[in-house]
Motif scaffolding. Structure first.
Motif, PDB file in Angstrom:
ATOM      1  N   SER A 275       0.823  -1.203   0.000  1.00 47.33           N
ATOM      2  CA  SER A 275       0.000   0.000   0.000  1.00 47.33           C
ATOM      3  C   SER A 275       0.861   1.258   0.000  1.00 47.33           C
ATOM      4  CB  SER A 275      -0.908   0.025   1.237  1.00 47.33           C
ATOM      5  OG  SER A 275      -1.773  -1.087   1.266  1.00 47.33           O
ATOM      6  N   TRP A 276       0.292   2.317  -0.586  1.00 44.93           N
ATOM      7  CA  TRP A 276       0.917   3.625  -0.568  1.00 44.93           C
ATOM      8  C   TRP A 276       0.587   4.346   0.725  1.00 44.93           C
ATOM      9  CZ3 TRP A 276       4.412   5.232  -3.998  1.00 44.93           C
ATOM     10  CH2 TRP A 276       4.458   4.605  -5.259  1.00 44.93           C
ATOM     11  N   LEU A 277       1.559   5.064   1.271  1.00 41.18           N
ATOM     12  CA  LEU A 277       1.357   5.901   2.441  1.00 41.18           C
ATOM     13  C   LEU A 277       1.612   7.349   2.050  1.00 41.18           C
ATOM     14  CD1 LEU A 277       3.174   3.898   5.278  1.00 41.18           C
ATOM     15  CD2 LEU A 277       0.768   3.772   4.595  1.00 41.18           C
ATOM     16  N   ALA A 278       0.624   8.209   2.326  1.00 40.50           N
ATOM     17  CA  ALA A 278       0.796   9.640   2.090  1.00 40.50           C
ATOM     18  C   ALA A 278       1.789  10.197   3.110  1.00 40.50           C
ATOM     19  CB  ALA A 278      -0.549  10.341   2.210  1.00 40.50           C
ATOM     20  N   PRO A 279       2.381  11.373   2.836  1.00 43.69           N
ATOM     21  CA  PRO A 279       3.391  11.928   3.748  1.00 43.69           C
ATOM     22  C   PRO A 279       2.949  12.024   5.204  1.00 43.69           C
ATOM     23  CG  PRO A 279       3.435  13.125   1.686  1.00 43.69           C
ATOM     24  CD  PRO A 279       2.259  12.192   1.597  1.00 43.69           C
ATOM     25  N   ASP A 280       1.670  12.352   5.473  1.00 39.97           N
ATOM     26  CA  ASP A 280       1.236  12.443   6.862  1.00 39.97           C
ATOM     27  C   ASP A 280       1.234  11.078   7.536  1.00 39.97           C
ATOM     28  OD1 ASP A 280      -0.943  11.665   5.218  1.00 39.97           O
ATOM     29  OD2 ASP A 280      -2.345  12.200   6.805  1.00 39.97           O
ATOM     30  N   ALA A 281       0.886  10.024   6.772  1.00 38.08           N
ATOM     31  CA  ALA A 281       0.930   8.666   7.319  1.00 38.08           C
ATOM     32  C   ALA A 281       2.371   8.206   7.502  1.00 38.08           C
ATOM     33  CB  ALA A 281       0.182   7.705   6.399  1.00 38.08           C
ATOM     34  N   VAL A 282       3.252   8.590   6.579  1.00 42.24           N
ATOM     35  CA  VAL A 282       4.666   8.244   6.713  1.00 42.24           C
ATOM     36  C   VAL A 282       5.226   8.815   8.009  1.00 42.24           C
ATOM     37  CG1 VAL A 282       6.968   8.590   5.726  1.00 42.24           C
ATOM     38  CG2 VAL A 282       5.038   8.067   4.222  1.00 42.24           C
ATOM     39  N   ALA A 283       4.831  10.029   8.350  1.00 41.83           N
ATOM     40  CA  ALA A 283       5.335  10.681   9.561  1.00 41.83           C
ATOM     41  C   ALA A 283       4.913   9.950  10.825  1.00 41.83           C
ATOM     42  CB  ALA A 283       4.842  12.126   9.612  1.00 41.83           C
ATOM     43  N   ARG A 284       3.790   9.196  10.751  1.00 42.49           N
ATOM     44  CA  ARG A 284       3.284   8.483  11.932  1.00 42.49           C
ATOM     45  C   ARG A 284       3.624   6.997  11.934  1.00 42.49           C
ATOM     46  NH1 ARG A 284      -1.833   7.994  11.474  1.00 42.49           N
ATOM     47  NH2 ARG A 284      -2.199   9.007   9.457  1.00 42.49           N
ATOM     48  N   ALA A 285       4.143   6.486  10.834  1.00 40.99           N
ATOM     49  CA  ALA A 285       4.314   5.042  10.676  1.00 40.99           C
ATOM     50  C   ALA A 285       5.533   4.520  11.426  1.00 40.99           C
ATOM     51  CB  ALA A 285       4.436   4.694   9.191  1.00 40.99           C
ATOM     52  N   SER A 286       5.359   3.375  12.066  1.00 46.05           N
ATOM     53  CA  SER A 286       6.495   2.658  12.645  1.00 46.05           C
ATOM     54  C   SER A 286       6.570   1.286  12.002  1.00 46.05           C
ATOM     55  CB  SER A 286       6.347   2.519  14.167  1.00 46.05           C
ATOM     56  OG  SER A 286       5.175   1.792  14.499  1.00 46.05           O
ATOM     57  N   LEU A 287       7.782   0.757  11.911  1.00 45.96           N
ATOM     58  CA  LEU A 287       8.026  -0.442  11.115  1.00 45.96           C
ATOM     59  C   LEU A 287       7.848  -1.713  11.934  1.00 45.96           C
ATOM     60  CD1 LEU A 287      10.938   1.086   9.115  1.00 45.96           C
ATOM     61  CD2 LEU A 287       8.795   0.259   8.146  1.00 45.96           C
ATOM     62  N   SER A 288       6.582  -2.036  12.159  1.00 37.85           N
ATOM     63  CA  SER A 288       6.192  -3.306  12.760  1.00 37.85           C
ATOM     64  C   SER A 288       4.836  -3.656  12.181  1.00 37.85           C
ATOM     65  CB  SER A 288       6.105  -3.202  14.283  1.00 37.85           C
ATOM     66  OG  SER A 288       5.017  -2.382  14.674  1.00 37.85           O
ATOM     67  N   ARG A 289       4.393  -4.887  12.380  1.00 40.36           N
ATOM     68  CA  ARG A 289       3.088  -5.266  11.841  1.00 40.36           C
ATOM     69  C   ARG A 289       1.993  -4.371  12.400  1.00 40.36           C
ATOM     70  NH1 ARG A 289       5.807 -10.163  12.412  1.00 40.36           N
ATOM     71  NH2 ARG A 289       5.125 -10.378  14.585  1.00 40.36           N
ATOM     72  N   GLU A 290       2.037  -4.158  13.724  1.00 40.23           N
ATOM     73  CA  GLU A 290       1.008  -3.343  14.360  1.00 40.23           C
ATOM     74  C   GLU A 290       1.135  -1.878  13.958  1.00 40.23           C
ATOM     75  OE1 GLU A 290       2.965  -5.492  15.883  1.00 40.23           O
ATOM     76  OE2 GLU A 290       1.502  -7.095  16.272  1.00 40.23           O
ATOM     77  N   GLY A 291       2.372  -1.373  13.932  1.00 43.21           N
ATOM     78  CA  GLY A 291       2.586   0.025  13.582  1.00 43.21           C
ATOM     79  C   GLY A 291       2.138   0.344  12.177  1.00 43.21           C
ATOM     80  N   MET A 292       2.384  -0.546  11.231  1.00 41.77           N
ATOM     81  CA  MET A 292       1.959  -0.300   9.865  1.00 41.77           C
ATOM     82  C   MET A 292       0.446  -0.411   9.736  1.00 41.77           C
ATOM     83  SD  MET A 292       4.604   0.597   8.275  1.00 41.77           S
ATOM     84  CE  MET A 292       3.690   0.759   6.758  1.00 41.77           C
ATOM     85  N   ALA A 293      -0.172  -1.338  10.459  1.00 40.38           N
ATOM     86  CA  ALA A 293      -1.628  -1.477  10.407  1.00 40.38           C
ATOM     87  C   ALA A 293      -2.325  -0.210  10.890  1.00 40.38           C
ATOM     88  CB  ALA A 293      -2.071  -2.679  11.235  1.00 40.38           C
ATOM     89  N   GLU A 294      -1.730   0.475  11.848  1.00 47.54           N
ATOM     90  CA  GLU A 294      -2.334   1.697  12.392  1.00 47.54           C
ATOM     91  C   GLU A 294      -2.443   2.805  11.355  1.00 47.54           C
ATOM     92  OE1 GLU A 294      -0.041   2.777  15.777  1.00 47.54           O
ATOM     93  OE2 GLU A 294      -0.772   1.118  17.027  1.00 47.54           O
ATOM     94  N   VAL A 295      -1.595   2.783  10.334  1.00 48.98           N
ATOM     95  CA  VAL A 295      -1.664   3.815   9.284  1.00 48.98           C
ATOM     96  C   VAL A 295      -2.196   3.251   7.972  1.00 48.98           C
ATOM     97  CG1 VAL A 295       0.147   5.234  10.304  1.00 48.98           C
ATOM     98  CG2 VAL A 295       0.770   3.449   8.662  1.00 48.98           C
ATOM     99  N   GLY A 296      -2.771   2.051   8.033  1.00 47.82           N
ATOM    100  CA  GLY A 296      -3.376   1.462   6.853  1.00 47.82           C
ATOM    101  C   GLY A 296      -2.428   0.750   5.921  1.00 47.82           C
ATOM    102  N   GLY A 297      -1.260   0.373   6.421  1.00 45.48           N
ATOM    103  CA  GLY A 297      -0.290  -0.316   5.580  1.00 45.48           C
ATOM    104  C   GLY A 297       0.060  -1.688   6.122  1.00 45.48           C
ATOM    105  N   ALA A 298       1.054  -2.310   5.521  1.00 51.43           N
ATOM    106  CA  ALA A 298       1.548  -3.615   5.955  1.00 51.43           C
ATOM    107  C   ALA A 298       3.001  -3.734   5.540  1.00 51.43           C
ATOM    108  CB  ALA A 298       0.734  -4.753   5.339  1.00 51.43           C
ATOM    109  N   LEU A 299       3.796  -4.416   6.364  1.00 51.16           N
ATOM    110  CA  LEU A 299       5.214  -4.590   6.038  1.00 51.16           C
ATOM    111  C   LEU A 299       5.409  -5.443   4.792  1.00 51.16           C
ATOM    112  CD1 LEU A 299       7.095  -5.117   9.420  1.00 51.16           C
ATOM    113  CD2 LEU A 299       7.418  -3.282   7.765  1.00 51.16           C
ATOM    114  N   GLY A 300       4.577  -6.459   4.622  1.00 49.22           N
ATOM    115  CA  GLY A 300       4.706  -7.320   3.461  1.00 49.22           C
ATOM    116  C   GLY A 300       6.101  -7.881   3.326  1.00 49.22           C
ATOM    117  N   ALA A 301       6.695  -7.691   2.161  1.00 49.29           N
ATOM    118  CA  ALA A 301       8.029  -8.223   1.880  1.00 49.29           C
ATOM    119  C   ALA A 301       9.142  -7.282   2.325  1.00 49.29           C
ATOM    120  CB  ALA A 301       8.164  -8.511   0.383  1.00 49.29           C
ATOM    121  N   GLY A 302       8.813  -6.251   3.110  1.00 47.59           N
ATOM    122  CA  GLY A 302       9.846  -5.352   3.614  1.00 47.59           C
ATOM    123  C   GLY A 302      10.403  -4.403   2.579  1.00 47.59           C
TER     124      GLY A 302
END
Length: 485
Positions: A275-302
């Motif tokens: 998934s794509w993350l807009a700049p505001d979501a990038v600013a809040r995103a942390s690199l874990s399964r839970e952290g990415m889910a909170e901004v609507g993303g997923a780590l997937g293949a890293g």
């Protein structure tokens, strides 16, 4: 290949001093491989909350238990397969492990093989050999590592084509079994019937490397970094070529800063099924399964792919959708018909026509009915792009474009050898007759003014004859057919 580390290195230990960690150095850094039982390995995987790092994120302990149960019930031996085929064009972490840290991967595979009573470990790799060369550096490193170990186990390397779907687990099992390297037409569990029809433990290279760290250092040490839900570190590929090791939970912006890149227009996380993350979501995103889910993303293949402001985002997405359509295994309707329709509906947006609703409709065709996850993952990618680049969609609809070229910032797998021709357009000659689009409707797309939208188009081998005809028929002599350089 650049490798960076945030915090103390775990997986990448030794790379500050060595281009490649050989077996003697590996043992000096990590210690000798311990003898542990299958039950001990299951417990370690549970304590470390270890999940697959190839995209699906399936719990490693559950895989182990499933293989153990199947082997016991059927009274058959088990097999172990390391998936290092890495079909994602933007991913290089598994390749980096094989090329620079092969013994960490082989340690994890050997631990599992010993615990399961398997006599053989198969390592699946993408065939990236340069014409005229016997092997690429990752394969050479793997062969050297097997010789350095002097293990009683048999290690076997199996090459698969460097294609998107060839990195899928079912496709690799079929390749190991001598079949076509594409996902099977129906879901199969490798834990039940994998290599040679036997129960098979299959996971990607990074997962086995983490299993080795758990066994070599213990669960307490392993869990001293990361988050409570996701202990340890993770490997990321940033921009297609920089591999970063970071503790789980690290802010995404910290990783981008270390790589000296800006979030730009947006950041794609998880690869081309991500998934794509807009700049505001990038600013809040942390690199874990839970952290990415909170901004609507997923780590997937890293995979982490920032998109700069210098390129047309809709054009970049269309490039990838056409690539994904071309990478189809060609064995089910959602891929054969659905993915080209998805790419065409997005192409209409790029040219200023079409509607977002058409993209959403195309994304729904066959949802959940494909022979593998390829159609659904591609739909996730397209829907995410619609949401994040909504303003660009409006701009293209109003003006026919955004004024930016499609710079090709999103990496794609090198085309196979039978796709070497390119159709090149001389803009100074073109007068917008549109005959080329009539002769090559699958290749030449016209903008709202009737001119070809792309100056350089890759021509599949099957359409070279039609492309030659278009070159001869062009009234303005504006087309050239060139060999791909």
């Amino acid at each position: 290949m650049i490798t960076l580390t945030i915090g103390r290195p775990r997986l990448t230990l030794g790379l500050d001093e060595h281009q490649r960690v050989d077996h003697d150095t590996h043992v000096r850094l990590h210690g000798e491989l311990p003898e542990i039982t299958a039950d001990d390995l299951v417990v370690l995987a549970e304590l470390g909350a270890l999940r697959g790092c190839g995209g699906a994120g399936f719990p490693f302990a559950r895989k182990l238990r499933s293989v153990l149960r199947s082997a016991f019930r059927r009274r058959t031996p088990a097999r172990v397969v390391v998936n290092a085929a890495e079909g994602e064009p933007g991913s290089a972490k598994d390749r980096m492990l094989l090329q620079r840290l092969p013994h960490l991967v082989l340690d994890g595979a050997e631990l599992a093989a010993r615990a399961l009573g398997a006599s053989e470990v198969v390592v699946g790799v993408a065939d990236r050999r340069v014409p005229g060369a016997d092997e690429d550096p990752a394969q050479e490193s793997l062969r050297a590592a097997v010789a350095e170990r002097r293990s009683p186990l048999v290690f076997r390397m199996v090459r698969t084509p460097h294609r998107f779907v060839s990195g899928q687990a079912g496709a690799l099992v079929q390749a190991v079994n001598g079949g076509a390297p594409i996902p099977p037409g129906e879901p199969r569990r490798a834990s039940e019937s994998g290599v040679a029809g036997l129960p098979t433990l299959l996971s990607n290279a990074e997962t086995f490397a983490h299993a080795a760290l758990l066994a070599l250092g213990g669960a307490y040490r392993y869990s001293s970094v990361g988050t409570s839900e996701q202990p340890g570190t993770i490997l990321l590929t940033v921009g297609g070529s920089v591999v970063v090791e970071a503790p789980a939970g690290t802010p995404l912006v910290q990783v981008l800063h270390m790589c000296d890149v800006s979030p730009g227009q947006a950041v794609l996380v998880g690869g081309y099924h991500g998934s794509w993350l807009a700049p505001d979501a990038v600013a809040r995103a942390s690199l874990s399964r839970e952290g990415m889910a909170e901004v609507g993303g997923a780590l997937g293949a890293g995979v982490v792919l920032p998109l700069s402001g210098a390129t047309c985002p809709l054009g970049e997405v269309e490039r990838v959708l056409r690539y994904l359509a071309g990478e189809s295994a060609g064995q089910c309707g959602p891929c054969v018909r659905g993915l080209p329709a998805l790419a065409e509906s997005f192409a209409a947006l790029v040219g200023g026509g079409g509607e977002p609703e058409s993209v959403l409709t195309a994304a729904e065709v066959g949802e959940g009915k494909g022979a593998c996850a390829h159609p659904d993952g591609s739909a996730v990618f397209a829907r995410s792009a619609l949401a994040v680049f909504a303003e660009d969609v409006s701009t293209h609809a109003l003006t026919g474009g955004c004024g930016r070229p499609v710079a090709g910032e999103l990496p794609l797998t090198d085309e196979p050898a039978d796709r070497r021709a390119r159709l090149h357009l001389d803009w100074s000659r073109c007068d917008g007759h549109g005959l080329c689009a009539d002769l090559l409707p699958d290749l030449v797309l016209l903008d709202r003014n009737g001119y070809p939208r792309d100056r350089d188009v890759l021509v599949p081998d099957a359409l070279v004859g039609d492309a030659e005809l278009a070159v001869r028929m062009c009234p303005e002599l504006a087309l050239r057919l060139r060999a791909r350089g």
